[in-house]
Design an enzyme around this catalytic site. Sequence first.
Site, PDB file in Angstrom:
ATOM      1  N   CYS A  34       0.866  -1.180   0.000  1.00 56.64           N
ATOM      2  CA  CYS A  34       0.000   0.000   0.000  1.00 56.64           C
ATOM      3  C   CYS A  34       0.900   1.225   0.000  1.00 56.64           C
ATOM      4  CB  CYS A  34      -0.983  -0.013   1.172  1.00 56.64           C
ATOM      5  SG  CYS A  34      -0.263   0.198   2.812  1.00 56.64           S
ATOM      6  N   ASP A  76      -8.051   3.554   1.238  1.00 57.73           N
ATOM      7  CA  ASP A  76      -7.116   3.889   2.304  1.00 57.73           C
ATOM      8  C   ASP A  76      -7.916   4.443   3.481  1.00 57.73           C
ATOM      9  OD1 ASP A  76      -5.093   4.773   3.979  1.00 57.73           O
ATOM     10  OD2 ASP A  76      -3.956   5.747   2.381  1.00 57.73           O
ATOM     11  N   ASN A 108       2.544   1.494   4.171  1.00 55.38           N
ATOM     12  CA  ASN A 108       2.794   0.237   4.871  1.00 55.38           C
ATOM     13  C   ASN A 108       2.478   0.331   6.366  1.00 55.38           C
ATOM     14  OD1 ASN A 108       5.567  -2.017   5.524  1.00 55.38           O
ATOM     15  ND2 ASN A 108       3.509  -2.576   4.942  1.00 55.38           N
ATOM     16  N   CYS A 128      -1.316   0.735   7.203  1.00 51.72           N
ATOM     17  CA  CYS A 128      -2.746   0.444   7.342  1.00 51.72           C
ATOM     18  C   CYS A 128      -3.148  -0.829   6.605  1.00 51.72           C
ATOM     19  CB  CYS A 128      -3.600   1.608   6.832  1.00 51.72           C
ATOM     20  SG  CYS A 128      -3.468   3.124   7.808  1.00 51.72           S
ATOM     21  N   ARG A 129      -3.208  -0.749   5.289  1.00 47.92           N
ATOM     22  CA  ARG A 129      -3.766  -1.847   4.499  1.00 47.92           C
ATOM     23  C   ARG A 129      -2.811  -3.018   4.309  1.00 47.92           C
ATOM     24  NH1 ARG A 129      -5.269   1.756  -0.506  1.00 47.92           N
ATOM     25  NH2 ARG A 129      -3.366   2.739   0.252  1.00 47.92           N
ATOM     26  N   SER A 130      -1.579  -2.755   3.877  1.00 46.09           N
ATOM     27  CA  SER A 130      -0.681  -3.880   3.577  1.00 46.09           C
ATOM     28  C   SER A 130      -0.256  -4.670   4.811  1.00 46.09           C
ATOM     29  CB  SER A 130       0.519  -3.437   2.737  1.00 46.09           C
ATOM     30  OG  SER A 130       1.267  -2.421   3.356  1.00 46.09           O
TER      31      SER A 130
END
Length: 150
Positions: free
Chosen positions: A10, A122, A13, A15-17
């Site tokens: 993301c 995001d 690095n 939140c999402r990934s």
Amino acid sequence: MLSRAVLFVCLGNICRSPLAEGIFKDLVENAGLSDTFTIDSAGTGPWHVGNPPDARSIEIAARHGIDISGQRARKVADADFETFDVIVAMDAQNLSTLTELSPAAPADVRLLLNAPPRDVPDPFFGGPEGFDEVYHLIRSGCGQLLDAYT
């Protein structure tokens, strides 16, 4: 079964990934396939290198029995395109950045989600409900990714 190396990416690095890394590791472990996968995450930007995931990502993962608190943010490196078989972007913006960074290397660079919504939004600037939505989108995409490799 072939060994697979999967990198989730993301923007920062945090939140999402990292959430995707934790979810995919959990799915792989529950399937008894931990020995056949290398799983990591990274960001396309350097802003949070060395930092733990966002507290809201840690919290939503913990609510689902997944501990991502030990992860630390890092930026995508040139070597990742050779080390990882599959590099999974959370959204079209990061996919575009990865495509620009990618040398003519063997990594398969793709989006996590195959069907609309194709982007995992995001959640950084939103509230906790955004992290809940992101968790479910990532969980679905990671389940489909694992199914494709088993």
